[in-house]
Write a protein that holds these residues in place. Sequence first.
Motif, PDB file in Angstrom:
ATOM      1  N   ALA A   1      10.219 -22.001   5.905  1.00 29.05           N
ATOM      2  CA  ALA A   1      10.104 -20.910   5.216  1.00 29.05           C
ATOM      3  C   ALA A   1      11.166 -19.941   5.562  1.00 29.05           C
ATOM      4  O   ALA A   1      11.757 -19.060   4.731  1.00 29.05           O
ATOM      5  N   PHE A   2      11.801 -19.982   6.855  1.00 34.29           N
ATOM      6  CA  PHE A   2      12.780 -19.202   7.068  1.00 34.29           C
ATOM      7  C   PHE A   2      14.382 -19.525   6.187  1.00 34.29           C
ATOM      8  O   PHE A   2      15.229 -18.718   6.010  1.00 34.29           O
TER       9      PHE A   2
ATOM     10  N   TYR B   1      14.388 -21.038   3.326  1.00 34.85           N
ATOM     11  CA  TYR B   1      14.034 -20.616   1.900  1.00 34.85           C
ATOM     12  C   TYR B   1      14.318 -19.112   1.782  1.00 34.85           C
ATOM     13  O   TYR B   1      14.651 -18.820   0.713  1.00 34.85           O
ATOM     14  N   ASN B   2      13.913 -18.486   2.610  1.00 41.14           N
ATOM     15  CA  ASN B   2      14.321 -17.150   2.617  1.00 41.14           C
ATOM     16  C   ASN B   2      15.841 -16.759   2.239  1.00 41.14           C
ATOM     17  O   ASN B   2      16.168 -15.768   1.902  1.00 41.14           O
ATOM     18  N   SER B   3      16.673 -17.712   2.506  1.00 39.30           N
ATOM     19  CA  SER B   3      18.143 -17.512   2.507  1.00 39.30           C
ATOM     20  C   SER B   3      18.678 -18.274   1.285  1.00 39.30           C
ATOM     21  O   SER B   3      20.148 -18.457   1.223  1.00 39.30           O
TER      22      SER B   3
ATOM     23  N   GLY C   1      11.763 -14.331  -1.838  1.00 39.57           N
ATOM     24  CA  GLY C   1      11.758 -14.800  -0.419  1.00 39.57           C
ATOM     25  C   GLY C   1      10.808 -13.878   0.449  1.00 39.57           C
ATOM     26  O   GLY C   1      10.261 -14.501   1.748  1.00 39.57           O
ATOM     27  N   GLU C   2      10.623 -12.553   0.440  1.00 39.56           N
ATOM     28  CA  GLU C   2       9.937 -11.906   1.070  1.00 39.56           C
ATOM     29  C   GLU C   2       8.328 -12.277   1.320  1.00 39.56           C
ATOM     30  O   GLU C   2       7.669 -12.195   2.365  1.00 39.56           O
TER      31      GLU C   2
ATOM     32  N   ALA D   1       6.621 -17.506   7.484  1.00 35.01           N
ATOM     33  CA  ALA D   1       7.790 -17.615   8.617  1.00 35.01           C
ATOM     34  C   ALA D   1       7.114 -16.929   9.742  1.00 35.01           C
ATOM     35  O   ALA D   1       7.040 -17.507  10.966  1.00 35.01           O
ATOM     36  N   ILE D   2       7.144 -15.637   9.589  1.00 35.06           N
ATOM     37  CA  ILE D   2       6.821 -14.798  10.837  1.00 35.06           C
ATOM     38  C   ILE D   2       5.324 -15.038  11.434  1.00 35.06           C
ATOM     39  O   ILE D   2       5.433 -15.329  12.504  1.00 35.06           O
TER      40      ILE D   2
ATOM     41  N   LEU E   1       8.465 -15.273   3.750  1.00 37.50           N
ATOM     42  CA  LEU E   1       8.752 -14.505   5.075  1.00 37.50           C
ATOM     43  C   LEU E   1       7.584 -13.989   5.746  1.00 37.50           C
ATOM     44  O   LEU E   1       7.021 -14.223   6.996  1.00 37.50           O
TER      45      LEU E   1
END
Length: 337
Positions: free
Chosen positions: A127-128, A130-132, A145-146, A153-154, A149
């Motif tokens: 997940a982290f 993928y966000n980039s 991506g948010e 991810a968080i 995230l």
Amino acid sequence: MGKWQERYVGSIRFWILVAVAVYLGYALYFAVYGLQFSVQLSHDQYVWSMISQNSLWWQVMYYTSEGVTGSIAIVLRVFAASFAFYAAFLYWRKKDTAMPQIRKNTCRALLLEAGFFLAIIPSVIAAFAYNSTSEYLFYFGHTPGEIVLFGTAIPVLAINLVIPPLLLKLRSKIKAEAPGNEIIKWASLTGLGYIFVTFWFNYTMLWAANMVPYPRAGDNFGLAFLNAPVNMASFAITVFGLLGIGLFAAFTLAPAIKKEPTQVNLTYLGIAIVAFSAYFIYNTLVYTLTGGYEAHPSVWYEVISPMHNANLWALALIVVGAPLTVWGLTGKHSTVK
């Protein structure tokens, strides 16, 4: 302990068994559902046609997190729930005479439950990562991506930082046959960890994910989604109501955390459990009565769907909370003895 109290304690032990049985049932359902998904994923040509357009590292990460470790996690939870059910059964039928077996099976359940969370760490990494990137997520194209995230991810990282250590600490206390007040202390802290992190923080972050603009969702995101009264109510009950339940539970369990479990007010504890369970009952009713995901294709409606919400077993806790509340209100036993 008088006959009335013995009879009531026996009743609560039975309802604990019922709640754990629901937990086991949901674990089995998600294992079957999840393993079917993993098998299908392994030979789904449409998904492969999308994922294969990405970099090799993402292909490996995607199939590892979605298919392999995800399957391991749900199987671990089935075993955790099975041992928990057996421990609850012994606690109901054989009571304190089976305490060595109860401890042994509880330790196994706690270890495997911790393993369930740890097994989804690859999903956090994915997940982290993928966000980039500009990679495709499943068959949805490039999901903002948010959303990943905030929705994965968080919150899942937070869960893994808090819950497995608490579960393993509680297990160590039970395995070492620590004094009862020490075990109750860590059981209380673990329960509060679930409420604040696995449920409140996790669901609050999922609401944040629902606020992210996403063309595929139409009006089912952001303020347009939140302005609907039923959605605003669900948002408020999650962000503020669930937090309030957690704070009330923390207040109630404060004596137990201070190793004074006899000072815990059972009425308050029962009310906290009933309110917590009612939160899941409410969201399930909202989902059912408003047309479900088909009528509201959004992050939040996918989360509260009975088909997707792995935490829905928590609604069964009402059968434990209600007797505790009644027991306390009778005035015969308002605190733990």
